[in-house]
Write a protein that holds these residues in place. Structure first.
Motif, short mmCIF file in Angstrom:
data_model
loop_
_atom_site.label_atom_id
_atom_site.label_comp_id
_atom_site.label_asym_id
_atom_site.label_seq_id
_atom_site.Cartn_x
_atom_site.Cartn_y
_atom_site.Cartn_z
N THR A 84 -0.31 -28.09 -3.33
CA THR A 84 -1.02 -27.70 -4.55
C THR A 84 -1.46 -28.94 -5.30
O THR A 84 -0.99 -30.05 -5.04
N SER A 85 -2.35 -28.73 -6.26
CA SER A 85 -2.90 -29.85 -7.02
C SER A 85 -1.86 -30.51 -7.92
O SER A 85 -2.02 -31.65 -8.32
N GLY A 86 -0.81 -29.76 -8.27
CA GLY A 86 0.18 -30.31 -9.19
C GLY A 86 -0.25 -30.23 -10.64
O GLY A 86 0.35 -30.86 -11.51
N SER A 87 -1.31 -29.45 -10.93
CA SER A 87 -1.79 -29.38 -12.31
C SER A 87 -0.84 -28.62 -13.23
O SER A 87 -1.02 -28.61 -14.44
N THR A 183 -13.73 -29.25 -12.93
CA THR A 183 -12.83 -28.67 -13.92
C THR A 183 -13.53 -28.59 -15.27
O THR A 183 -14.40 -29.41 -15.60
N ALA A 184 -13.15 -27.57 -16.05
CA ALA A 184 -13.78 -27.37 -17.35
C ALA A 184 -13.61 -28.59 -18.24
O ALA A 184 -14.55 -28.99 -18.94
N SER A 185 -12.44 -29.20 -18.21
CA SER A 185 -12.18 -30.35 -19.09
C SER A 185 -13.11 -31.51 -18.78
O SER A 185 -13.61 -32.18 -19.68
N VAL A 186 -13.39 -31.75 -17.49
CA VAL A 186 -14.26 -32.86 -17.11
C VAL A 186 -15.71 -32.54 -17.47
O VAL A 186 -16.44 -33.39 -18.00
N LEU A 187 -16.15 -31.32 -17.19
CA LEU A 187 -17.52 -30.95 -17.50
C LEU A 187 -17.77 -30.93 -19.01
O LEU A 187 -18.85 -31.31 -19.47
N GLU A 188 -16.76 -30.53 -19.78
CA GLU A 188 -16.88 -30.57 -21.24
C GLU A 188 -17.01 -32.01 -21.72
O GLU A 188 -17.80 -32.32 -22.62
N GLN A 189 -16.23 -32.89 -21.12
CA GLN A 189 -16.30 -34.30 -21.49
C GLN A 189 -17.69 -34.86 -21.21
O GLN A 189 -18.30 -35.53 -22.06
N LEU A 190 -18.21 -34.58 -20.01
CA LEU A 190 -19.53 -35.09 -19.63
C LEU A 190 -20.60 -34.52 -20.56
O LEU A 190 -21.48 -35.26 -21.04
N GLY A 212 -10.43 -24.51 -12.48
CA GLY A 212 -9.24 -25.34 -12.62
C GLY A 212 -8.53 -25.26 -13.95
O GLY A 212 -7.32 -25.27 -14.00
N ASP A 213 -9.25 -25.23 -15.07
CA ASP A 213 -8.60 -25.11 -16.37
C ASP A 213 -9.52 -24.32 -17.30
O ASP A 213 -10.65 -24.00 -16.95
N ASN A 214 -9.03 -24.00 -18.47
CA ASN A 214 -9.76 -23.13 -19.39
C ASN A 214 -10.91 -23.86 -20.08
O ASN A 214 -10.76 -25.01 -20.50
N SER A 215 -12.03 -23.15 -20.22
CA SER A 215 -13.12 -23.63 -21.06
C SER A 215 -12.90 -23.13 -22.48
O SER A 215 -12.36 -22.05 -22.69
N THR A 216 -13.32 -23.92 -23.44
CA THR A 216 -13.34 -23.46 -24.83
C THR A 216 -14.74 -22.95 -25.14
O THR A 216 -15.71 -23.32 -24.48
N SER A 217 -14.87 -22.12 -26.17
CA SER A 217 -16.19 -21.62 -26.57
C SER A 217 -17.10 -22.77 -26.94
O SER A 217 -18.28 -22.81 -26.57
N VAL A 316 -11.52 -6.01 -12.39
CA VAL A 316 -11.93 -6.95 -13.42
C VAL A 316 -10.74 -7.25 -14.33
O VAL A 316 -9.99 -6.34 -14.71
N VAL A 317 -10.54 -8.53 -14.65
CA VAL A 317 -9.53 -8.92 -15.63
C VAL A 317 -10.22 -9.62 -16.79
O VAL A 317 -11.28 -10.24 -16.64
N THR A 318 -9.62 -9.50 -17.96
CA THR A 318 -10.15 -10.13 -19.16
C THR A 318 -9.07 -11.02 -19.77
O THR A 318 -7.90 -10.95 -19.38
N GLY A 319 -9.47 -11.84 -20.72
CA GLY A 319 -8.50 -12.67 -21.43
C GLY A 319 -7.72 -13.60 -20.52
O GLY A 319 -6.56 -13.91 -20.79
N LEU A 320 -8.35 -14.08 -19.45
CA LEU A 320 -7.64 -14.93 -18.49
C LEU A 320 -7.31 -16.26 -19.15
O LEU A 320 -8.19 -16.98 -19.60
N GLN A 321 -6.03 -16.56 -19.20
CA GLN A 321 -5.55 -17.80 -19.81
C GLN A 321 -4.88 -18.65 -18.75
O GLN A 321 -3.76 -18.38 -18.34
N GLY A 322 -5.63 -19.62 -18.27
CA GLY A 322 -5.06 -20.54 -17.29
C GLY A 322 -4.44 -21.71 -18.00
O GLY A 322 -4.01 -21.62 -19.15
N ARG A 323 -4.44 -22.83 -17.35
CA ARG A 323 -3.88 -24.03 -17.94
C ARG A 323 -4.93 -24.67 -18.85
O ARG A 323 -5.95 -25.15 -18.38
N SER A 324 -4.67 -24.62 -20.13
CA SER A 324 -5.60 -25.20 -21.10
C SER A 324 -5.33 -26.69 -21.19
O SER A 324 -4.28 -27.11 -21.67
#
Length: 421
Positions: A84-87, A183-190, A212-217, A316-324
Motif C-alpha cells: 500500500t501507499s502508506g498514506s 492527488t487532490a492536495s498536489v493538484l490544489e497546490q499547483l 488519493g485524498d479529499n478535495s476541498t470546495s 452510489v455513496v455520498t459524503g465520502l470522507q477519505g484522508r484529508s
C-alpha cells in the motif's frame, strides 16, 4: 476487455434490480471460492454464514493473517506482490491477482468515457516519487504507452515549484489533448500557484482528475479556475482497484458511483452491520477480482453514506470522507511534502515489511524528523529508507530517523502524518 466494458456501460444505463443482483452474484461466487481455498475464510465460516455476518477485514488482520489469506491451489504465477501507499501511516504488503488487469483497464476506460476524456489523450500523472525512465523522446513528445495504451507522462511532485510551473505548463501544451491525474492536495497546490502568480496556461487540459485524498470546495474551485476544465474525482486504493468509483456528473452533491463489476460496496457500523441510506459509517468494499488473496468486507478506513438511489447497477455513496491531507511541509526550495506524496517513501517491499507506522515532522526550515514504529530494522533497510526519504526531499535537507514505540496522536485521538514547523 471490450466485453467487460460493454457490460459496464449496460449496467450504468440499465435496470437497477437486475444489475445489483449480478453484483451480489459476483460477490457470492468469490466468497464461496475463498471459503474453499483460503484457511482464513474457511475458519470464519465464509461458506456457511451469510455474507453480512462475516467479520470486517482490517489492515491489521490482513497483516497478521497474511499466509492464511492466500488461496491454495492457484498457479503461483498469478501472484503479484504489492504494497500500500502508506498514506494512512501503516504500509501493508499483500498479493493481487494477475487476472485483475483486464477488469482494471476496462474500469479505467469506463471512467474516461463517463467523464469525457478522449481515450488517446496523454495522461500527465503527478507522482510523489522521482522518475528514472525516459518520459519524452528527443523532440519532447510523450513516448508511446505499453500494449497500445495512450502515453503516460509521470511528473515528480517534487519538481513542481513556483519557478518551474510555467516550464511544465509549456511542455504539457505541446502534447496535444492531455489530462491531469494526481492527488487532490498536489493538484490544489499547483492550481493555487497558477492563480496566485497569474501564470498563463498555454493549453488547457481536457480534464483534471483527483484521487488519493479529499478535495476541498475551495480547492475544486481553484482547479476549475486555474485549468479551465472540468474537475472529477476517482476513488480507489492500492489494495483494491484504483478505478473503483468516479464522481457522478451533473449532481449538486459530490456523489461516487461504484462499478459493480469491480467491487461490492457497503456502509456499515464499526462491527460490520449495514447502515440505512444517508447514515454515515465505515466504507467497506469487497474486491471482486482478487482470487489470489481475497479482500472480502475490507474496511477501507474511509467514511461515507449509502445513497437511497443508484445509477443502474452502480451503487452510489455520498459524503465520502477519505484522508484529508491539509497539512503540508514546504521546503526552502519550494518543494512541498504532503502525506500522500511522502507515503511513497514507504511503498517498497522491504520497508513495508519492517515499518508498522510513520510520522514526519518539520524541525527546521530545511530539516525533518521521521518517526517510525518498526520491528527488526537491519542496516540495509535503514539505508534504503534514508535513500527514499532523500529522493522525496532536497539534497541539502537534514533528515533524522527515529524509532518509537508508538506514534503521537491529536487531542481527538486521531493520528497525524505530517506536521509543519
Amino acid at each position: 476487455m471490450e466485453t467487460l466494458l460493454s457490460l459496464m456501460r449496460e449496467s450504468y444505463e440499465g435496470d437497477a434490480d437486475t444489475w445489483l443482483r449480478v453484483n451480489a452474484g459476483l460477490r457470492d461466487g468469490l466468497v464461496r471460492a475463498a471459503a474453499r481455498r483460503c484457511p482464513y475464510y474457511a475458519e470464519i465460516g465464509g461458506g456457511t454464514q451469510s455474507f453480512q455476518n462475516l467479520p470486517l477485514l482490517t489492515k491489521q488482520i490482513a497483516r497478521d493473517r497474511y499466509e492464511d489469506l492466500i488461496a491454495r491451489g492457484l498457479p503461483q504465477e498469478r501472484r503479484i506482490q504489492k504494497t500500500t501507499s502508506g498514506s494512512t501511516g501503516e504500509p501493508l504488503i499483500f498479493l493481487k491477482d494477475l487476472w485483475f488487469g483486464t477488469a482494471e483497464r476496462a474500469a479505467c476506460v469506463f471512467l474516461k468515457l463517463l467523464h469525457g476524456i478522449p481515450l488517446d489523450a496523454v495522461q500527465v500523472l503527478l507522482t510523489g516519487f522521482s522518475v528514472d525512465e525516459p518520459q519524452l523522446d528527443d523532440l519532447g513528445r510523450p513516448l508511446p504507452g505499453a500494449n497500445g495504451q495512450p502515453p503516460i507522462v509521470r511528473v515528480p511532485v517534487g519538481s513542481l515549484a513556483a519557478q518551474t510551473t510555467p516550464e511544465h505548463l509549456s511542455t504539457w501544451a505541446g502534447f496535444g489533448p492531455y489530462w491531469l491525474y494526481g492527488t487532490a492536495s498536489v493538484l490544489e497546490q499547483l492550481a493555487g500557484e497558477i492563480c496566485e502568480l497569474r501564470v498563463p496556461v498555454p493549453r488547457q487540459p481536457v480534464a483534471c482528475v483527483t484521487t488519493g485524498d479529499n478535495s476541498t470546495s475551495a480547492g475544486l474551485d481553484r482547479m476549475r479556475q486555474a485549468f479551465g476544465c472540468p474537475v472529477h474525482s476517482w476513488y480507489g486504493s492500492s489494495e483494491l482497484s484504483g478505478y473503483a468509483a468516479g464522481t457522478v456528473p451533473g449532481t449538486p452533491e459530490i456523489s461516487f458511483a461504484f462499478n459493480p463489476w469491480i467491487s461490492y460496496v457497503e456502509v456499515t457500523d464499526e462491527v460490520g452491520r449495514p447502515l440505512a441510506p444517508g447514515e454515515p459509517g465505515h466504507l467497506v468494499l469487497t474486491d471482486l477480482h482478487n482470487h489470489v488473496m481475497p479482500f472480502i468486507r475490507y474496511d477501507t478506513g474511509d467514511r461515507a453514506a449509502m445513497a437511497s438511489w443508484s445509477i443502474g447497477g452502480f451503487p452510489v455513496v455520498t459524503g465520502l470522507q477519505g484522508r484529508s491531507q491539509t497539512e503540508r511541509i514546504r521546503l526552502p526550495s519550494g518543494r512541498v511534502l504532503t502525506p500522500v506524496s511522502f507515503a511513497d517513501v514507504f511503498q517498497q517491499e522491504r520497508i513495508a515489511a519492517a515499518v508498522r507506522g510513520w510520522q514526519c515532522a518539520q524541525t527546521g526550515p530545511n530539516s525533518i524528523e521521521i518517526h517510525i514504529v518498526a520491528g527488526e530494522l537491519d542496516v540495509e533497510t535503514i539505508n534504503l529508507l534514508q535513500q527514499r526519504a532523500r529522493s522525496a526531499t532536497d539534497p541539502d535537507t537534514r533528515i533524522e530517523l527515529r524509532t518509537v514505540d508508538r506514534l503521537a496522536t491529536l487531542p481527538s485521538g486521531k493520528r497525524w502524518l505530517l506536521r509543519a514547523q
